[in-house]
Design a protein around this motif. Structure first.
Motif, PDB file in Angstrom:
ATOM      1  N   UNK A  80       0.844  -1.178   0.000  1.00 58.21           N
ATOM      2  CA  UNK A  80       0.000   0.000   0.000  1.00 58.21           C
ATOM      3  C   UNK A  80       0.892   1.246   0.000  1.00 58.21           C
ATOM      4  N   UNK A  81       0.534   2.182  -0.841  1.00 58.04           N
ATOM      5  CA  UNK A  81       1.332   3.402  -0.935  1.00 58.04           C
ATOM      6  C   UNK A  81       1.133   4.283   0.295  1.00 58.04           C
ATOM      7  N   UNK A  82       2.097   5.192   0.512  1.00 62.67           N
ATOM      8  CA  UNK A  82       1.971   6.135   1.626  1.00 62.67           C
ATOM      9  C   UNK A  82       0.728   6.997   1.473  1.00 62.67           C
ATOM     10  N   UNK A  83       0.422   7.369   0.237  1.00 63.60           N
ATOM     11  CA  UNK A  83      -0.751   8.210  -0.031  1.00 63.60           C
ATOM     12  C   UNK A  83      -2.040   7.476   0.327  1.00 63.60           C
ATOM     13  N   UNK A  84      -2.136   6.208  -0.054  1.00 64.37           N
ATOM     14  CA  UNK A  84      -3.326   5.411   0.257  1.00 64.37           C
ATOM     15  C   UNK A  84      -3.450   5.202   1.759  1.00 64.37           C
ATOM     16  N   UNK A  85      -2.329   4.946   2.417  1.00 67.06           N
ATOM     17  CA  UNK A  85      -2.338   4.755   3.863  1.00 67.06           C
ATOM     18  C   UNK A  85      -2.772   6.032   4.580  1.00 67.06           C
ATOM     19  N   UNK A  86      -2.289   7.174   4.114  1.00 70.04           N
ATOM     20  CA  UNK A  86      -2.676   8.449   4.702  1.00 70.04           C
ATOM     21  C   UNK A  86      -4.176   8.695   4.521  1.00 70.04           C
ATOM     22  N   UNK A  87      -4.714   8.373   3.343  1.00 71.69           N
ATOM     23  CA  UNK A  87      -6.150   8.555   3.084  1.00 71.69           C
ATOM     24  C   UNK A  87      -6.973   7.674   4.018  1.00 71.69           C
ATOM     25  N   UNK A  88      -6.528   6.431   4.234  1.00 74.50           N
ATOM     26  CA  UNK A  88      -7.245   5.539   5.137  1.00 74.50           C
ATOM     27  C   UNK A  88      -7.190   6.061   6.577  1.00 74.50           C
ATOM     28  N   UNK A  89      -6.050   6.560   6.985  1.00 71.31           N
ATOM     29  CA  UNK A  89      -5.905   7.100   8.335  1.00 71.31           C
ATOM     30  C   UNK A  89      -6.809   8.313   8.527  1.00 71.31           C
ATOM     31  N   UNK A  90      -6.869   9.187   7.526  1.00 68.08           N
ATOM     32  CA  UNK A  90      -7.736  10.363   7.614  1.00 68.08           C
ATOM     33  C   UNK A  90      -9.204   9.954   7.701  1.00 68.08           C
ATOM     34  N   UNK A  91      -9.590   8.901   6.984  1.00 67.95           N
ATOM     35  CA  UNK A  91     -10.979   8.427   7.032  1.00 67.95           C
ATOM     36  C   UNK A  91     -11.305   7.876   8.430  1.00 67.95           C
ATOM     37  N   UNK A  92     -10.392   7.124   9.010  1.00 69.47           N
ATOM     38  CA  UNK A  92     -10.603   6.592  10.360  1.00 69.47           C
ATOM     39  C   UNK A  92     -10.710   7.734  11.364  1.00 69.47           C
ATOM     40  N   UNK A  93      -9.844   8.724  11.253  1.00 70.42           N
ATOM     41  CA  UNK A  93      -9.911   9.879  12.159  1.00 70.42           C
ATOM     42  C   UNK A  93     -11.239  10.620  11.989  1.00 70.42           C
ATOM     43  N   UNK A  94     -11.705  10.736  10.755  1.00 69.99           N
ATOM     44  CA  UNK A  94     -12.989  11.398  10.501  1.00 69.99           C
ATOM     45  C   UNK A  94     -14.127  10.606  11.145  1.00 69.99           C
ATOM     46  N   UNK A  95     -14.105   9.292  11.005  1.00 74.37           N
ATOM     47  CA  UNK A  95     -15.151   8.469  11.611  1.00 74.37           C
ATOM     48  C   UNK A  95     -15.170   8.630  13.128  1.00 74.37           C
ATOM     49  N   UNK A  96     -13.991   8.649  13.737  1.00 74.45           N
ATOM     50  CA  UNK A  96     -13.926   8.820  15.190  1.00 74.45           C
ATOM     51  C   UNK A  96     -14.437  10.192  15.615  1.00 74.45           C
ATOM     52  N   UNK A  97     -14.054  11.221  14.873  1.00 71.28           N
ATOM     53  CA  UNK A  97     -14.494  12.580  15.213  1.00 71.28           C
ATOM     54  C   UNK A  97     -16.002  12.728  15.051  1.00 71.28           C
ATOM     55  N   UNK A  98     -16.544  12.228  13.951  1.00 72.41           N
ATOM     56  CA  UNK A  98     -17.992  12.314  13.729  1.00 72.41           C
ATOM     57  C   UNK A  98     -18.736  11.487  14.762  1.00 72.41           C
ATOM     58  N   UNK A  99     -18.161  10.354  15.158  1.00 78.05           N
ATOM     59  CA  UNK A  99     -18.793   9.507  16.163  1.00 78.05           C
ATOM     60  C   UNK A  99     -18.950  10.183  17.506  1.00 78.05           C
ATOM     61  N   UNK A 100     -18.118  11.180  17.794  1.00 83.01           N
ATOM     62  CA  UNK A 100     -18.233  11.931  19.044  1.00 83.01           C
ATOM     63  C   UNK A 100     -19.423  12.895  19.033  1.00 83.01           C
ATOM     64  N   UNK A 101     -19.841  13.341  17.866  1.00 78.50           N
ATOM     65  CA  UNK A 101     -20.886  14.367  17.798  1.00 78.50           C
ATOM     66  C   UNK A 101     -22.205  13.923  18.436  1.00 78.50           C
ATOM     67  N   UNK A 102     -22.762  12.743  18.094  1.00 77.28           N
ATOM     68  CA  UNK A 102     -24.027  12.351  18.729  1.00 77.28           C
ATOM     69  C   UNK A 102     -23.913  12.172  20.238  1.00 77.28           C
ATOM     70  N   UNK A 103     -22.797  11.612  20.712  1.00 80.45           N
ATOM     71  CA  UNK A 103     -22.619  11.427  22.150  1.00 80.45           C
ATOM     72  C   UNK A 103     -22.520  12.779  22.856  1.00 80.45           C
TER      73      UNK A 103
END
Length: 199
Positions: free
Chosen positions: A1-24
């Motif tokens: 996996x390229x560094x760019x693809x890995x970075x995109x996946x990491x950003x998506x996971x961080x986004x999911x975690x951040x959005x998951x905090x909003x309802x709580x």
């Protein structure tokens, strides 16, 4: 996996975690009556309909007699969330919630689904919009149902507050239309009728 693809996946996971905090955080702010925290969960130019635009208008809406003054204690229990990303800065999702409300001598429970739009601004995720729909409300000593799945004594009897779920799920009527003609009548005495979204 390229560094760019890995970075995109990491950003998506961080986004999911951040959005998951909003309802709580929303549930906590509502139950604590923390209007400042509640407003801070939404984009700064949030559209509040007749209340206007912006976080101050949103806080005025929630502080009103029709919303957070309509009950005393409340407990909003977030049960689960789905997310769909449109792009790196926009997402939609649903949040299941079971809410309890003290209203005088009544303790009213509601089964809710929020239909959310999320937006990232300056690296921070916010609610852009929340559309609350529910299956029922009733005093916890009573069963939901007759006459309209809305049984909050003395409150919320207008069409605006009538339950829109599950009939407003696009798949609902299609499912039942493909089943045996009378099968729904065997499991309910009150079949759902589709309603137009309220404004």
């Amino acid at each position: 996996m390229s560094d760019e693809a890995l970075l995109a996946r990491l950003e998506r996971v961080e986004a999911q975690l951040a959005i998951g905090q909003l309802p709580a955080r929303y549930a906590l702010a509502v139950d604590a009556r923390d209007l400042e925290a509640l407003g801070g969960l939404f984009v700064e130019d949030v559209d509040c309909g007749r209340w206007g635009r912006g976080r101050e208008a949103l806080q005025a809406f929630y502080a009103s007699e029709a919303i957070l003054q309509a009950f005393y204690r409340s407990v909003h229990q977030v049960c689960g969330q789905t997310l769909d990303f449109q792009d790196a800065d926009h997402a939609t999702g649903t949040v299941y919630c079971r809410a309890e409300h003290e209203d005088g001598e009544h303790w009213v429970v509601m089964a809710i689904c929020y239909f959310d739009q999320y937006e990232r601004r300056n690296g921070q995720w916010y609610f852009a919009r929340r559309d609350e729909r529910h299956w029922y409300s009733t005093d916890w000593l009573q069963r939901p149902g007759v006459p309209a799945w809305q049984n909050w004594p003395g409150k919320y009897t207008s069409a605006r507050y009538q339950p829109r779920l599950p009939a407003s799920f696009p798949s609902w009527h299609g499912f039942w239309s493909r089943t045996a003609r009378d099968s729904s009548s065997q499991v309910t005495r009150q079949p759902c009728v589709a309603q137009e979204p309220s404004t």
